[in-house]
Design an enzyme around this catalytic site. Sequence first.
Site, PDB file in Angstrom:
ATOM      1  N   ASN A 156     -16.989 -12.785  44.036  1.00 15.77           N
ATOM      2  CA  ASN A 156     -16.323 -13.853  43.269  1.00 15.77           C
ATOM      3  C   ASN A 156     -17.249 -14.986  42.863  1.00 15.77           C
ATOM      4  O   ASN A 156     -17.004 -15.681  41.885  1.00 15.77           O
ATOM      5  CB  ASN A 156     -15.103 -14.370  44.027  1.00 15.77           C
ATOM      6  CG  ASN A 156     -15.476 -14.961  45.373  1.00 15.77           C
ATOM      7  OD1 ASN A 156     -16.536 -14.707  45.911  1.00 15.77           O
ATOM      8  ND2 ASN A 156     -14.577 -15.779  45.907  1.00 15.77           N
ATOM      9  N   GLU A 254     -17.945 -16.507  56.552  1.00 16.97           N
ATOM     10  CA  GLU A 254     -17.051 -17.252  55.642  1.00 16.97           C
ATOM     11  C   GLU A 254     -16.013 -16.257  55.169  1.00 16.97           C
ATOM     12  O   GLU A 254     -16.327 -15.378  54.367  1.00 16.97           O
ATOM     13  CB  GLU A 254     -17.857 -17.780  54.449  1.00 16.97           C
ATOM     14  CG  GLU A 254     -18.933 -18.768  54.798  1.00 16.97           C
ATOM     15  CD  GLU A 254     -18.374 -20.093  55.246  1.00 16.97           C
ATOM     16  OE1 GLU A 254     -19.144 -20.905  55.773  1.00 16.97           O
ATOM     17  OE2 GLU A 254     -17.154 -20.324  55.084  1.00 16.97           O
ATOM     18  N   CYS A 288     -11.803 -18.241  47.887  1.00 11.99           N
ATOM     19  CA  CYS A 288     -11.202 -18.275  49.229  1.00 11.99           C
ATOM     20  C   CYS A 288     -10.609 -19.641  49.530  1.00 11.99           C
ATOM     21  O   CYS A 288      -9.897 -19.796  50.520  1.00 11.99           O
ATOM     22  CB  CYS A 288     -12.270 -17.956  50.253  1.00 11.99           C
ATOM     23  SG  CYS A 288     -13.626 -19.082  50.098  1.00 11.99           S
ATOM     24  N   GLU A 462     -21.747 -23.733  55.950  1.00 15.67           N
ATOM     25  CA  GLU A 462     -22.785 -23.549  54.935  1.00 15.67           C
ATOM     26  C   GLU A 462     -22.908 -24.830  54.129  1.00 15.67           C
ATOM     27  O   GLU A 462     -21.935 -25.581  53.994  1.00 15.67           O
ATOM     28  CB  GLU A 462     -22.427 -22.365  54.023  1.00 15.67           C
ATOM     29  CG  GLU A 462     -22.434 -21.034  54.781  1.00 15.67           C
ATOM     30  CD  GLU A 462     -22.339 -19.829  53.859  1.00 15.67           C
ATOM     31  OE1 GLU A 462     -21.403 -19.757  53.054  1.00 15.67           O
ATOM     32  OE2 GLU A 462     -23.225 -18.960  53.947  1.00 15.67           O
TER      33      GLU A 462
HETATM   34  N1  LIG Z   1     -14.328 -17.065  52.586  1.00 16.60           N
HETATM   35  C1  LIG Z   1     -14.926 -16.821  51.457  1.00 16.60           C
HETATM   36  O1  LIG Z   1     -15.795 -17.589  50.999  1.00 16.60           O
HETATM   37  C2  LIG Z   1     -14.565 -15.593  50.685  1.00 16.60           C
HETATM   38  C3  LIG Z   1     -13.587 -14.698  51.082  1.00 16.60           C
HETATM   39  N2  LIG Z   1     -13.308 -13.591  50.325  1.00 16.60           N
HETATM   40  C4  LIG Z   1     -12.227 -12.693  50.697  1.00 16.60           C
HETATM   41  O2  LIG Z   1     -12.637 -11.330  50.439  1.00 16.60           O
HETATM   42  C5  LIG Z   1     -11.641 -10.639  49.688  1.00 16.60           C
HETATM   43  C6  LIG Z   1     -12.142 -10.116  48.374  1.00 16.60           C
HETATM   44  O3  LIG Z   1     -13.509 -10.268  48.231  1.00 16.60           O
HETATM   45  P1  LIG Z   1     -14.414  -8.985  48.444  1.00 16.60           P
HETATM   46  O4  LIG Z   1     -15.793  -9.299  47.998  1.00 16.60           O
HETATM   47  O5  LIG Z   1     -13.766  -7.772  47.887  1.00 16.60           O
HETATM   48  O6  LIG Z   1     -14.432  -8.899  50.004  1.00 16.60           O
HETATM   49  P2  LIG Z   1     -15.020  -7.724  50.874  1.00 16.60           P
HETATM   50  O7  LIG Z   1     -14.934  -8.260  52.243  1.00 16.60           O
HETATM   51  O8  LIG Z   1     -14.418  -6.417  50.580  1.00 16.60           O
HETATM   52  O9  LIG Z   1     -16.565  -7.605  50.440  1.00 16.60           O
HETATM   53  C7  LIG Z   1     -17.454  -8.644  50.714  1.00 16.60           C
HETATM   54  C8  LIG Z   1     -18.846  -8.038  50.841  1.00 16.60           C
HETATM   55  O10 LIG Z   1     -18.845  -7.178  51.961  1.00 16.60           O
HETATM   56  C9  LIG Z   1     -19.291  -5.882  51.578  1.00 16.60           C
HETATM   57  N3  LIG Z   1     -18.643  -4.902  52.450  1.00 16.60           N
HETATM   58  C10 LIG Z   1     -17.400  -4.375  52.354  1.00 16.60           C
HETATM   59  N4  LIG Z   1     -17.185  -3.510  53.365  1.00 16.60           N
HETATM   60  C11 LIG Z   1     -18.325  -3.476  54.115  1.00 16.60           C
HETATM   61  C12 LIG Z   1     -18.758  -2.791  55.284  1.00 16.60           C
HETATM   62  N5  LIG Z   1     -17.949  -1.921  55.916  1.00 16.60           N
HETATM   63  N6  LIG Z   1     -20.004  -3.019  55.767  1.00 16.60           N
HETATM   64  C13 LIG Z   1     -20.827  -3.896  55.148  1.00 16.60           C
HETATM   65  N7  LIG Z   1     -20.483  -4.584  54.030  1.00 16.60           N
HETATM   66  C14 LIG Z   1     -19.253  -4.368  53.531  1.00 16.60           C
HETATM   67  C15 LIG Z   1     -18.912  -5.789  50.122  1.00 16.60           C
HETATM   68  O11 LIG Z   1     -19.700  -4.807  49.468  1.00 16.60           O
HETATM   69  C16 LIG Z   1     -19.256  -7.177  49.650  1.00 16.60           C
HETATM   70  O12 LIG Z   1     -20.641  -7.277  49.452  1.00 16.60           O
HETATM   71  C17 LIG Z   1     -10.517 -11.612  49.509  1.00 16.60           C
HETATM   72  O13 LIG Z   1      -9.520 -11.286  50.447  1.00 16.60           O
HETATM   73  C18 LIG Z   1     -11.054 -12.983  49.836  1.00 16.60           C
HETATM   74  O14 LIG Z   1     -10.171 -13.750  50.576  1.00 16.60           O
HETATM   75  C19 LIG Z   1     -13.985 -13.292  49.191  1.00 16.60           C
HETATM   76  C20 LIG Z   1     -14.971 -14.165  48.775  1.00 16.60           C
HETATM   77  C21 LIG Z   1     -15.314 -15.360  49.471  1.00 16.60           C
HETATM   78  O1  LIG Z   2     -16.371 -17.429  48.041  1.00 12.93           O
HETATM   79  C1  LIG Z   2     -15.724 -18.397  47.727  1.00 12.93           C
HETATM   80  O2  LIG Z   2     -14.553 -18.383  47.397  1.00 12.93           O
HETATM   81  C2  LIG Z   2     -16.498 -19.675  47.753  1.00 12.93           C
HETATM   82  O3  LIG Z   2     -16.919 -19.910  49.068  1.00 12.93           O
HETATM   83  C3  LIG Z   2     -15.636 -20.801  47.286  1.00 12.93           C
HETATM   84  S1  LIG Z   2     -16.582 -22.110  46.727  1.00 12.93           S
HETATM   85  O4  LIG Z   2     -17.600 -22.477  47.741  1.00 12.93           O
HETATM   86  O5  LIG Z   2     -17.259 -21.682  45.498  1.00 12.93           O
HETATM   87  O6  LIG Z   2     -15.603 -23.158  46.524  1.00 12.93           O
END
Ligand SMILES: NC(=O)C1=CN([C@@H]2O[C@H](COP(=O)(O)OP(=O)(O)OC[C@H]3O[C@@H](n4cnc5c(N)ncnc54)[C@H](O)[C@@H]3O)[C@@H](O)[C@H]2O)C=CC1
Ligand SMILES: O=C(O)[C@H](O)CS(=O)(=O)O
Length: 484
Positions: A156, A254, A288, A462
């Site tokens: 994202n 995160e 997120c 971070e």
């Molecule tokens: N807290 C935050 O800053 C963020 C949270 N999210 C959460 O993640 C979800 C969607 O974003 P995605 O990128 O699809 O999340 P995701 O958790 O599926 O993927 C994030 C990263 O992890 C990798 N990944 C997935 N499965 C893995 C495994 N088994 N081993 C190693 N790496 C693996 C993916 O290729 C990607 O690079 C949403 O539910 C959102 O809430 C997403 C972006 C930021």
């Molecule tokens: O992955 C995300 O959603 C980002 O951490 C949110 S932000 O830092 O760009 O607000």
Amino acid sequence: MIELSDPGLLRDRCYIDGAWVGAEATMPVSDPATGGVIAQVPRLGAAQTRQAVEAAARAFEDWRKRTAKERAALLKRWHALILAHQEDLARIMTAEQGKPLAEARGEVAYGASFVEWFAEEAKRVYGDVIPEHLPGHRIVVTKEPVGVVAAITPWNFPNAMITRKVAPALAAGCTVVVKPASATPLSALALAELAHRAGIPAGVLNVVTGPAGEIGGELTANPTVRKLSFTGSTEVGKRLMAQCAATVKKISLELGGNAPFIVFDDADLEAAVEGALASKYRNTGQTCVCANRILVQDGVYEAFAERLAERVRAMRVGPGTEEGVQQGPLINADALAKVEAHVADALAKGARVLTGGRRHALGGNFYEPTVLVDVTPEMRVAREETFGPVAPLFRFRTEEEAVRLANDTPYGLAAYFYARDVGRVWRVARGLEYGMVGINAGILSNEVAPFGGVKESGIGREGSKYGIEEFVEIKYLCMGGIDG
Ligand SMILES: NC(=O)C1=CN([C@@H]2O[C@H](COP(=O)(O)OP(=O)(O)OC[C@H]3O[C@@H](n4cnc5c(N)ncnc54)[C@H](O)[C@@H]3O)[C@@H](O)[C@H]2O)C=CC1
Ligand SMILES: O=C(O)[C@H](O)CS(=O)(=O)O
């Protein structure tokens, strides 16, 4: 085809030990607005990942011995190159992630701000001298780079989530292997190209693409990797945390969120509407820290709902390359299906649509920005992160009820509330169980403040002066025999 002033930024090979590495097997990168394939990147596996870790380990020996000033100078050159190529980096990002160009340009500047910030913080990793506990002793505390870092990042924010990890790691003297999201690898590879041009030595930064499970399995099991920094879903974060246990790695997570956005009856309603628009619909609701639940006090519920719906109805939806577009496509069909399922579940349980509530006429991954009213805690939108342009409005009566509803979730990343009574502001700020609280503010992301969550939204912070601490270890020196 992505129109770039500098086509050399569009890299379709991985970056390992200062060289561009291809593979016979490749993975497609698609444009979420059209579904068309815009590039192929290498499908590397555990063996090449191991090579990247070994390259990072070799580079670590020299990089850690550079002075902080030397590392800062190289980070500043990287920062200057990122800004000099902001337009191209934004176009690459919009092509692979879909966000409107204006937002992509903003993300590049946001990402660059972490490089600038940690170039400065590099020179402020201070230790301590502690009054000795025994005569003839000296006690000194130093901070040393943790070593080789694995960074796994989401789709994202394909630029800023890379620099938010790589910049503090390099500033601290660590070296890094990055695995970007398979959907958005091009931004990471372009950043690697610019790091190469900045003169960051071979092996200090490495970027590998390929099957997440296989690459992640190597990164989490390899004992040479001493730190994992992950941004993504809570589900995957828990899995990676468990995989790191065998080698007791230092970790930062995160993870997902379920942000409450509370509007009290003493709020400035126009400001609250602006804040809700910014928080909810940024990146088409795919962050997120997006408001995931909007809690509105009884006395202002109808007025707020109508005003918000009026502004949402006017939003322009379209491909991110079209100037003026405010809402791009969702990242893929699965994301669209999740949004549709959340809306259908809410309507089936009694919610009503004020605007949107269906796929956009453009088809594909486009969804109409949506406002739902009469939403209740039994609905999926209350418990799960929608990660899309849907604002579900809940009604509450008392301050106590609002805080209880807001905290009724395993997540604890960001929360927001709008109020003007000073006593209420301090009571609610203390009562919310979140790592970050926006008060009369809908956007709280920047490089100077500690970004991170509590509960199942993560571990560590971070950005800010705290962000570099994730990449150092404390070493305590106890010296005896000083007085002869
Ligand atoms: N807290 C935050 O800053 C963020 C949270 N999210 C959460 O993640 C979800 C969607 O974003 P995605 O990128 O699809 O999340 P995701 O958790 O599926 O993927 C994030 C990263 O992890 C990798 N990944 C997935 N499965 C893995 C495994 N088994 N081993 C190693 N790496 C693996 C993916 O290729 C990607 O690079 C949403 O539910 C959102 O809430 C997403 C972006 C930021
Ligand atoms: O992955 C995300 O959603 C980002 O951490 C949110 S932000 O830092 O760009 O607000």
